[in-house]
Enzyme design. Structure first.
Site, short mmCIF file in Angstrom:
data_model
loop_
_atom_site.label_atom_id
_atom_site.label_comp_id
_atom_site.label_asym_id
_atom_site.label_seq_id
_atom_site.Cartn_x
_atom_site.Cartn_y
_atom_site.Cartn_z
N CYS A 84 0.83 -1.23 0.00
CA CYS A 84 0.00 0.00 0.00
C CYS A 84 0.85 1.26 0.00
O CYS A 84 0.31 2.36 -0.14
CB CYS A 84 -0.94 -0.01 1.20
SG CYS A 84 -1.98 -1.47 1.25
N HIS A 336 -9.09 3.36 -1.80
CA HIS A 336 -7.73 2.85 -1.59
C HIS A 336 -7.29 1.94 -2.73
O HIS A 336 -7.16 0.72 -2.54
CB HIS A 336 -7.69 2.15 -0.23
CG HIS A 336 -6.33 1.71 0.21
ND1 HIS A 336 -5.16 2.27 -0.25
CD2 HIS A 336 -5.97 0.74 1.10
CE1 HIS A 336 -4.13 1.66 0.33
NE2 HIS A 336 -4.60 0.73 1.15
C1 LIG Z 1 -14.96 -4.18 3.94
C2 LIG Z 1 -14.99 -5.11 2.74
C3 LIG Z 1 -14.64 -6.54 3.18
C4 LIG Z 1 -16.40 -5.09 2.14
O1 LIG Z 1 -16.42 -5.88 1.00
P1 LIG Z 1 -17.77 -6.64 0.54
O2 LIG Z 1 -18.46 -7.18 1.74
O3 LIG Z 1 -17.40 -7.62 -0.53
O4 LIG Z 1 -18.64 -5.47 -0.04
P2 LIG Z 1 -19.12 -5.31 -1.55
O5 LIG Z 1 -17.97 -4.98 -2.44
O6 LIG Z 1 -19.98 -6.50 -1.90
O7 LIG Z 1 -20.03 -4.02 -1.45
C5 LIG Z 1 -21.36 -4.06 -0.88
C6 LIG Z 1 -21.74 -2.64 -0.53
O8 LIG Z 1 -20.89 -2.15 0.53
C7 LIG Z 1 -20.21 -0.97 0.10
N1 LIG Z 1 -18.86 -1.05 0.62
C8 LIG Z 1 -17.91 -1.98 0.32
N2 LIG Z 1 -16.79 -1.72 1.03
C9 LIG Z 1 -17.05 -0.63 1.76
C10 LIG Z 1 -16.28 0.11 2.67
N3 LIG Z 1 -15.03 -0.27 2.95
N4 LIG Z 1 -16.83 1.18 3.25
C11 LIG Z 1 -18.10 1.54 2.97
N5 LIG Z 1 -18.89 0.89 2.11
C12 LIG Z 1 -18.35 -0.19 1.52
C13 LIG Z 1 -20.24 -1.03 -1.41
O9 LIG Z 1 -20.15 0.27 -1.96
C14 LIG Z 1 -21.58 -1.67 -1.68
O10 LIG Z 1 -22.57 -0.67 -1.53
P3 LIG Z 1 -23.88 -0.68 -2.45
O11 LIG Z 1 -24.57 -1.96 -2.14
O12 LIG Z 1 -24.61 0.55 -1.99
O13 LIG Z 1 -23.37 -0.62 -3.84
C15 LIG Z 1 -13.98 -4.63 1.64
O14 LIG Z 1 -14.28 -3.28 1.30
C16 LIG Z 1 -12.55 -4.71 2.14
O15 LIG Z 1 -11.95 -5.77 2.14
N6 LIG Z 1 -11.94 -3.58 2.57
C17 LIG Z 1 -10.58 -3.56 3.10
C18 LIG Z 1 -9.58 -3.50 1.98
C19 LIG Z 1 -8.17 -3.62 2.52
O16 LIG Z 1 -7.89 -4.47 3.34
N7 LIG Z 1 -7.28 -2.79 2.01
C20 LIG Z 1 -5.89 -2.81 2.43
C21 LIG Z 1 -5.78 -2.15 3.72
S1 LIG Z 1 -4.16 -2.29 4.42
#
Ligand SMILES: CC(C)(COP(=O)(O)OP(=O)(O)OC[C@H]1O[C@@H](n2cnc3c(N)ncnc32)[C@H](O)[C@@H]1OP(=O)(O)O)[C@@H](O)C(=O)NCCC(=O)NCCS
Length: 387
Positions: A84, A336
């Site tokens: 990252c 991100h």
């Molecule tokens: C949190 C997380 C697991 C959610 O993923 P998910 O459950 O597969 O969610 P989806 O992609 O199916 O999205 C479903 C809904 O949630 C929303 N959403 C997804 N991630 C989100 C987040 N982080 N914050 C807010 N909303 C989020 C999407 O916009 C979608 O909204 P909609 O239904 O209105 O279109 C994923 O965003 C994630 O893994 N984030 C962390 C990434 C990471 O680790 N980065 C490196 C950091 S060091």
């Protein structure tokens, strides 16, 4: 030789349905070159930061591909990978090349295409930004899981109520609601944040940065080049410091501090001859809400255990805060796309110093960007100032 940022551009962050990795990187790069008034043939080197291009998008060899698409000519084109923090590594290499007098004008671009893969694939790919022979990786510790452990420890050590984490996402989503490039441009309420689905306790959906596509680019030049070309409002690079740290959860001595950040910050403040209190505005790596508290304490903006209360009191808001953090909305709102993140953080600091941000901190002259890779295995801190 002093390095300066002389032009920047970024794509919108979020889901880029039509564009692939190289499309995003090329568009941001062209925008930065236009902004700097630099023809592609005048660029002397390209430094490109990316992490997942090959694993998720199938595009290996990204720097050469982007250099060719831009028509840069037969110049060195180098890919930098630091999970990252990849974008900051590209910027730091560019700065080093200019400061050493190797090049006068170089292009930095950070890019990532992530949304074409499933959340499970992305989660697995991101988790590999650690030692894959470690017990924590083999036990299946993901990044949301890792930061949930840090959050639990922070809440326990300092006796903080878990509900205070929501103040970070509410603040950053509010900042992001004015950022036209942000992945999420709508605010969330505290109730929405606290009522969102759990991801890794105590972290809920709005405590996590999303999975995003995007690219960001900056032209870096020597002060001599910028003066000779009449660059308007150049921004000085006062320090670009990097350090390494633990590459697995079990190597961390403390779960409420990342040693690479502490070391890189010390180096950066020493080089810039500044103290944390002199920084007007900062972009920090809030990949999860807890990460913003730990970052602002590791950087010396707040005493240990005090970032939670400071956030709750509004100290980190642009509006009325004494210590504005993440005017862009941070990773939580801006998104991100990992390789682009460090470059986009620097762009926001450049906007602030030039006085052209959508969330302007009044009179900002000195800004800092804090970018972390993996479980704190890499930290890159950059200090910029008015040229
Ligand atoms: C949190 C997380 C697991 C959610 O993923 P998910 O459950 O597969 O969610 P989806 O992609 O199916 O999205 C479903 C809904 O949630 C929303 N959403 C997804 N991630 C989100 C987040 N982080 N914050 C807010 N909303 C989020 C999407 O916009 C979608 O909204 P909609 O239904 O209105 O279109 C994923 O965003 C994630 O893994 N984030 C962390 C990434 C990471 O680790 N980065 C490196 C950091 S060091």
């Amino acid at each position: 030789m002093l390095a300066q940022a002389v032009g920047y551009s970024q794509t919108a962050f979020g889901r880029a349905e039509e564009d692939g990795f190289a499309d995003l990187a090329t568009r941001a790069s062209r925008g930065a070159l236009d902004a700097a008034g630099v023809e592609p043939e005048a660029v002397q080197a390209l430094f490109l930061g990316t992490y997942a291009g090959l694993a998720l998008g199938g595009q290996g060899f990204p720097a050469a591909v982007v250099a060719a698409r831009l028509g840069l000519g037969r110049v060195p084109a180098t890919t930098l990978e630091g999970a990252c923090a990849s974008g900051s590594l590209a910027f730091h290499q560019a700065v080093a090349a200019v400061e050493a007098g190797v090049h006068d004008v170089v292009l930095v671009v950070g890019a990532e295409k992530m949304t074409s893969a499933s959340t499970a694939e992305v989660t697995k790919m991101l988790a590999s930004a650690s030692d894959i022979a470690s017990d924590s990786y083999r036990a299946g510790l993901t990044f949301p899981g890792f930061f949930a452990l840090l959050a639990r420890r922070y809440l326990y050590d300092y006796g903080v109520d878990a509900e205070l984490l929501a103040d970070v996402s509410v603040k950053n989503r509010d900042h992001g609601s004015r950022n036209p490039y942000a992945h999420f441009q709508t605010p969330v309420t505290r109730d929405e944040a606290l009522g969102a689905r759990p991801i890794a306790e105590p972290l809920r959906l709005f405590d996590c940065s999303p999975i995003s596509d995007g690219a960001a680019a900056i032209v870096v030049a020597s002060k001599e080049w910028a003066s000779a070309h009449g660059t308007e409002r150049p921004v000085d690079v006062l320090a670009a410091a990097q350090a390494s740290g633990p590459v697995s959860a079990e190597e961390l001595e403390s779960f409420v501090s990342l040693p690479a950040v502490v070391v890189a910050a010390e180096k950066a403040f020493t080089t810039a001859r500044l103290t944390p209190n002199e920084i007007d505005v900062a972009e920090v790596h809030d990949c999860f809400t807890i990460a913003e508290w730990i970052a602002t304490e590791d950087l010396g903006f707040f005493k240990r255990g005090e970032a939670a209360a400071a956030t709750a009191d509004g100290a980190t808001r642009v509006e009325g805060g004494l210590r504005p953090i993440n005017p862009s909305g941070g990773l939580l709102a801006k998104g991100h796309p990992v390789g682009a993140t460090g470059v986009a953080q620097l762009i926001e600091i450049i906007r602030q110093i030039r006085g052209e941000s959508y969330n302007q901190v009044a009179g900002a002259e000195l800004g800092l960007a804090h970018n972390v890779g993996g479980t704190g295995g890499l930290a890159a801190i950059t200090v910029l100032g008015r040229g």
